[in-house]
Structure formats: structure tokens, C-alpha cells
Design a protein around this motif. Structure first.
Motif, PDB file in Angstrom:
ATOM      1  N   VAL A  45       0.866  -1.190   0.000  1.00  0.00           N
ATOM      2  CA  VAL A  45       0.000   0.000   0.000  1.00  0.00           C
ATOM      3  C   VAL A  45       0.896   1.231   0.000  1.00  0.00           C
ATOM      4  N   SER A  46       0.599   2.202  -0.862  1.00  0.00           N
ATOM      5  CA  SER A  46       1.309   3.489  -0.763  1.00  0.00           C
ATOM      6  C   SER A  46       0.373   4.490  -0.114  1.00  0.00           C
ATOM      7  N   ALA A  47       0.931   5.379   0.706  1.00  0.00           N
ATOM      8  CA  ALA A  47       0.075   6.301   1.462  1.00  0.00           C
ATOM      9  C   ALA A  47       0.774   7.635   1.703  1.00  0.00           C
ATOM     10  N   GLY A  48      -0.040   8.649   1.966  1.00  0.00           N
ATOM     11  CA  GLY A  48       0.502   9.972   2.290  1.00  0.00           C
ATOM     12  C   GLY A  48       0.872  10.751   1.036  1.00  0.00           C
ATOM     13  N   GLY A  49       1.318  11.966   1.241  1.00  0.00           N
ATOM     14  CA  GLY A  49       1.747  12.787   0.112  1.00  0.00           C
ATOM     15  C   GLY A  49       3.260  12.704  -0.023  1.00  0.00           C
ATOM     16  N   THR A  50       3.751  12.983  -1.233  1.00  0.00           N
ATOM     17  CA  THR A  50       5.213  13.049  -1.364  1.00  0.00           C
ATOM     18  C   THR A  50       5.661  14.490  -1.123  1.00  0.00           C
ATOM     19  N   GLN A  51       6.930  14.650  -0.826  1.00  0.00           N
ATOM     20  CA  GLN A  51       7.527  15.984  -0.644  1.00  0.00           C
ATOM     21  C   GLN A  51       8.660  16.145  -1.634  1.00  0.00           C
ATOM     22  N   GLU A  52       8.557  17.181  -2.450  1.00  0.00           N
ATOM     23  CA  GLU A  52       9.562  17.421  -3.492  1.00  0.00           C
ATOM     24  C   GLU A  52      10.382  18.644  -3.104  1.00  0.00           C
ATOM     25  N   PRO A  53      11.688  18.468  -2.840  1.00  0.00           N
ATOM     26  CA  PRO A  53      12.479  19.606  -2.366  1.00  0.00           C
ATOM     27  C   PRO A  53      12.637  20.716  -3.404  1.00  0.00           C
ATOM     28  N   VAL A  54      12.572  21.958  -2.896  1.00  0.00           N
ATOM     29  CA  VAL A  54      12.851  23.137  -3.716  1.00  0.00           C
ATOM     30  C   VAL A  54      14.251  23.641  -3.353  1.00  0.00           C
ATOM     31  N   ASP A  55      14.516  23.619  -2.049  1.00  0.00           N
ATOM     32  CA  ASP A  55      15.847  23.924  -1.525  1.00  0.00           C
ATOM     33  C   ASP A  55      15.949  23.170  -0.197  1.00  0.00           C
ATOM     34  N   PRO A  56      17.025  23.313   0.597  1.00  0.00           N
ATOM     35  CA  PRO A  56      17.140  22.462   1.791  1.00  0.00           C
ATOM     36  C   PRO A  56      16.036  22.669   2.834  1.00  0.00           C
ATOM     37  N   ASP A 116       2.859  15.340  -9.004  1.00  0.00           N
ATOM     38  CA  ASP A 116       3.012  15.064 -10.430  1.00  0.00           C
ATOM     39  C   ASP A 116       4.307  15.669 -10.982  1.00  0.00           C
ATOM     40  N   TYR A 117       4.797  16.723 -10.320  1.00  0.00           N
ATOM     41  CA  TYR A 117       6.011  17.406 -10.795  1.00  0.00           C
ATOM     42  C   TYR A 117       6.977  17.660  -9.638  1.00  0.00           C
ATOM     43  N   ARG A 118       8.235  17.757  -9.946  1.00  0.00           N
ATOM     44  CA  ARG A 118       9.268  18.124  -8.957  1.00  0.00           C
ATOM     45  C   ARG A 118      10.115  19.247  -9.535  1.00  0.00           C
ATOM     46  N   ALA A 119      10.824  19.937  -8.657  1.00  0.00           N
ATOM     47  CA  ALA A 119      11.695  21.020  -9.130  1.00  0.00           C
ATOM     48  C   ALA A 119      12.793  20.422 -10.009  1.00  0.00           C
ATOM     49  N   ALA A 120      13.015  21.042 -11.159  1.00  0.00           N
ATOM     50  CA  ALA A 120      14.025  20.519 -12.092  1.00  0.00           C
ATOM     51  C   ALA A 120      15.400  20.495 -11.437  1.00  0.00           C
ATOM     52  N   ASN A 121      15.691  21.542 -10.688  1.00  0.00           N
ATOM     53  CA  ASN A 121      16.977  21.603  -9.982  1.00  0.00           C
ATOM     54  C   ASN A 121      16.741  22.132  -8.572  1.00  0.00           C
ATOM     55  N   ALA A 122      16.682  21.230  -7.584  1.00  0.00           N
ATOM     56  CA  ALA A 122      16.540  21.692  -6.203  1.00  0.00           C
ATOM     57  C   ALA A 122      17.820  22.446  -5.840  1.00  0.00           C
ATOM     58  N   LEU A 142       9.044  34.802  -8.519  1.00  0.00           N
ATOM     59  CA  LEU A 142      10.055  33.737  -8.556  1.00  0.00           C
ATOM     60  C   LEU A 142       9.519  32.651  -9.472  1.00  0.00           C
ATOM     61  N   THR A 143      10.310  32.230 -10.410  1.00  0.00           N
ATOM     62  CA  THR A 143       9.860  31.182 -11.333  1.00  0.00           C
ATOM     63  C   THR A 143      10.602  29.889 -11.034  1.00  0.00           C
ATOM     64  N   LEU A 144       9.829  28.821 -10.826  1.00  0.00           N
ATOM     65  CA  LEU A 144      10.430  27.510 -10.609  1.00  0.00           C
ATOM     66  C   LEU A 144      10.177  26.667 -11.846  1.00  0.00           C
ATOM     67  N   THR A 145      11.164  25.980 -12.323  1.00  0.00           N
ATOM     68  CA  THR A 145      10.939  25.050 -13.438  1.00  0.00           C
ATOM     69  C   THR A 145      10.689  23.673 -12.846  1.00  0.00           C
ATOM     70  N   LEU A 146       9.573  23.074 -13.247  1.00  0.00           N
ATOM     71  CA  LEU A 146       9.203  21.753 -12.731  1.00  0.00           C
ATOM     72  C   LEU A 146       9.309  20.712 -13.840  1.00  0.00           C
ATOM     73  N   VAL A 147       9.677  19.501 -13.472  1.00  0.00           N
ATOM     74  CA  VAL A 147       9.688  18.397 -14.447  1.00  0.00           C
ATOM     75  C   VAL A 147       8.753  17.292 -13.947  1.00  0.00           C
ATOM     76  N   LYS A 148       8.225  16.518 -14.854  1.00  0.00           N
ATOM     77  CA  LYS A 148       7.239  15.493 -14.526  1.00  0.00           C
ATOM     78  C   LYS A 148       7.865  14.355 -13.727  1.00  0.00           C
TER      79      LYS A 148
END
Ligand code: CTP
Length: 237
Positions: free
Chosen positions: A19-30, A105-111, A125-131
Motif C-alpha cells: 500500500v502506498s500512502a501519504g503525500g510526497t515531498q519534493e524539495p525546492v531547496d534544503p 506530479d512534478y518536482r523542481a528541475a533543480n533543487a 520567482l519562477t520555478l521550473t518543474l519536471v514530470k
């Protein structure tokens, strides 16, 4: 604990379930992440229910504030990519995979390696996200012999049945549990949920409406339905 002991010879005895559960966390910076409002309660209720029926359950969990259910093995991950790796490693040994996680669905291209600083001349501030990879679609695409029965979730705010039917087909799932996350007191963060269950049949699809009820009760209904259809389609792992 008593439920788990009593369920040792239950309907899911000896079966492996992931089972997978919870949300994921995608880093933007530390210090900053992109995440969502998933509490993990539905996925944890599903894992607890399957364990109480005798299954050997592995819970792949994003960061949540919940205790590990009795008798469940828990694997903590943070990002969608980590969850993808864990799911594809564990799913081939499982009879049933339930993808309840709210995956970004997307994460920061370069954290950024260091904390992003704001400056006086910068109003936007513009963040580039990748799938990110689609975890459940990749589990559903595993070859015969390695492919578990796959149950997905669809969190929608409008046109629930149409979007859920589309996800069932597009991701190659066997069953989908759709819920309206815009309803107050239901879904994200709450203890109750209502859902529409859709599953594939030889001549199309079938449906069941589950009215508002505690997530623990809905978990039992979902596991029961998954088990019925799993038994119809294969002997399971
Ligand atoms: N899911 C996944 N991997 C992703 C995105 C979603 O495994 N990268 C899974 C979820 O765990 C869930 C199902 O796909 O079982 C549907 O998730 P949902 O967020 O409703 O759908 P999306 O594919 O993200 O589509 P959209 O954002 O367009 O509604």
C-alpha cells in the motif's frame, strides 16, 4: 493487536499486499518542499485492514503524522522518485498493490543546494518543474507473473466518474476508488470519506457507490472488493 491475531487465518492469510500512502515531498531547496494536503489516513486504514485479515502488508509512506498500524511493515520515503523505486521493487512479489499516495506530479528541475534568498528587486520567482514518473501506471505495466492486482485512487473536484474512468483505462488499473476532495468533512485530512468504486469487467466496467463513512469502514469495503476481484482474476502471490 487483537484484530490482527484473530485475523491470522483470515481471507488474506499469507497474501502479500503493498500500500502506498501519504503525500510526497519534493524539495525546492534544503528548507522548502512542494507537497499536498494528504494526511495518509486512508492508506493507513487500508494497510491496517489488510493486516487484520492476515495479509503481510508493506506500507510505502510519505511523511505523515500517524503511527504505524499493528503488524505492518513500513518503509518511509519522501519524494515521488523514491516512492517509485520502492514500489517497483516490492510490487512484483505482491498479490495486490493499492496506490493510495497523493504523489506530486512534478518536482523542481533543480533543487537548490542552498536556501533560496529573496532580494529587494525580485517580486516574482519562477520555478521550473519536471514530470515525476507515474508510479501506479508503471506497476500496472509490469509483465504477467510480476503484476499484482492494481487498485488506484482518484482525487477529483469535478466530473468525478468521467475522470476516474479515464484514469482506470489510461493507467491500466484493475480498480479505482474515486472521491470528491472538494466536499467539506470528507477526504483530505478528515476521518470520513465517500467514494465511487469502479472496476474493469470482461465487457466494460462496473461501479459501486460507497456513501460517507469512517475511513476505517471504507477501507474494509475496498479490501473486500479488491479481494473478490483478485480471486476472480488470479490465484495471487
Ligand atoms: N499516481 C502515481 N504516480 C503519480 C501520480 C499519481 O502513482 N506520479 C497515482 C495515485 O497514487 C493514485 C492515482 O495515480 O492512485 C491517481 O492520482 P491522481 O493524483 O488523482 O491523478 P493524476 O495522475 O495525478 O492526475 P491529475 O493530477 O491530472 O488528476
Amino acid at each position: 493487536h487483537i484484530r490482527q491475531v484473530l485475523g491470522r487465518d483470515g481471507d488474506l492469510a499469507g497474501r502479500k499486499i503493498v500500500v502506498s500512502a501519504g503525500g510526497t515531498q519534493e524539495p525546492v531547496d534544503p528548507v522548502r518542499v512542494i507537497t499536498n494536503r494528504s494526511s495518509g489516513k486512508m492508506g493507513y486504514a487500508l494497510a491496517a485492514e489488510a493486516a487484520a485479515q492476515g495479509a503481510r502488508v508493506t506500507l510505502i509512506s510519505g511523511p505523515v503524522n500517524l503511527p504505524t498500524p499493528q503488524g505492518v511493515e513500513r518503509l518511509n520515503v519522501e519524494t515521488a522518485v523514491q516512492m517509485h523505486t520502492a514500489a517497483l521493487e516490492l510490487a512484483p512479489q505482491a498479490a495486490l498493490f493499492i496506490g493510495c499516495a497523493a504523489v506530486a506530479d512534478y518536482r523542481a528541475a533543480n533543487a537548490a543546494e542552498h536556501k533560496l534568498k529573496k532580494t529587494d528587486d525580485q517580486d516574482t520567482l519562477t520555478l521550473t518543474l519536471v514530470k515525476n514518473p507515474d508510479i501506479i501506471a508503471d506497476v500496472a505495466a509490469l509483465p504477467d507473473g510480476q503484476r499484482p492486482f492494481v487498485v488506484g485512487f482518484a482525487a477529483e473536484t469535478q466530473d468525478i466518474e468521467r475522470y476516474a474512468q479515464d484514469k482506470l483505462a489510461r493507467k491500466g488499473l484493475d480498480m479505482i476508488v474515486a472521491n470528491d476532495v472538494s466536499q467539506q468533512g470528507l477526504g483530505f485530512g478528515s476521518d470520513d470519506n465517500a467514494a465511487l468504486l469502479l472496476w474493469r469487467t470482461s465487457d466494460g466496467s462496473d461501479r459501486l457507490v460507497a456513501p460517507p463513512q469512517p475511513k476505517t469502514q471504507l477501507a474494509a469495503l475496498i479490501v473486500r472488493h479488491a479481494l473478490t476481484h483478485l480471486s476472480l482474476t488470479s490465484s495471487g502471490a
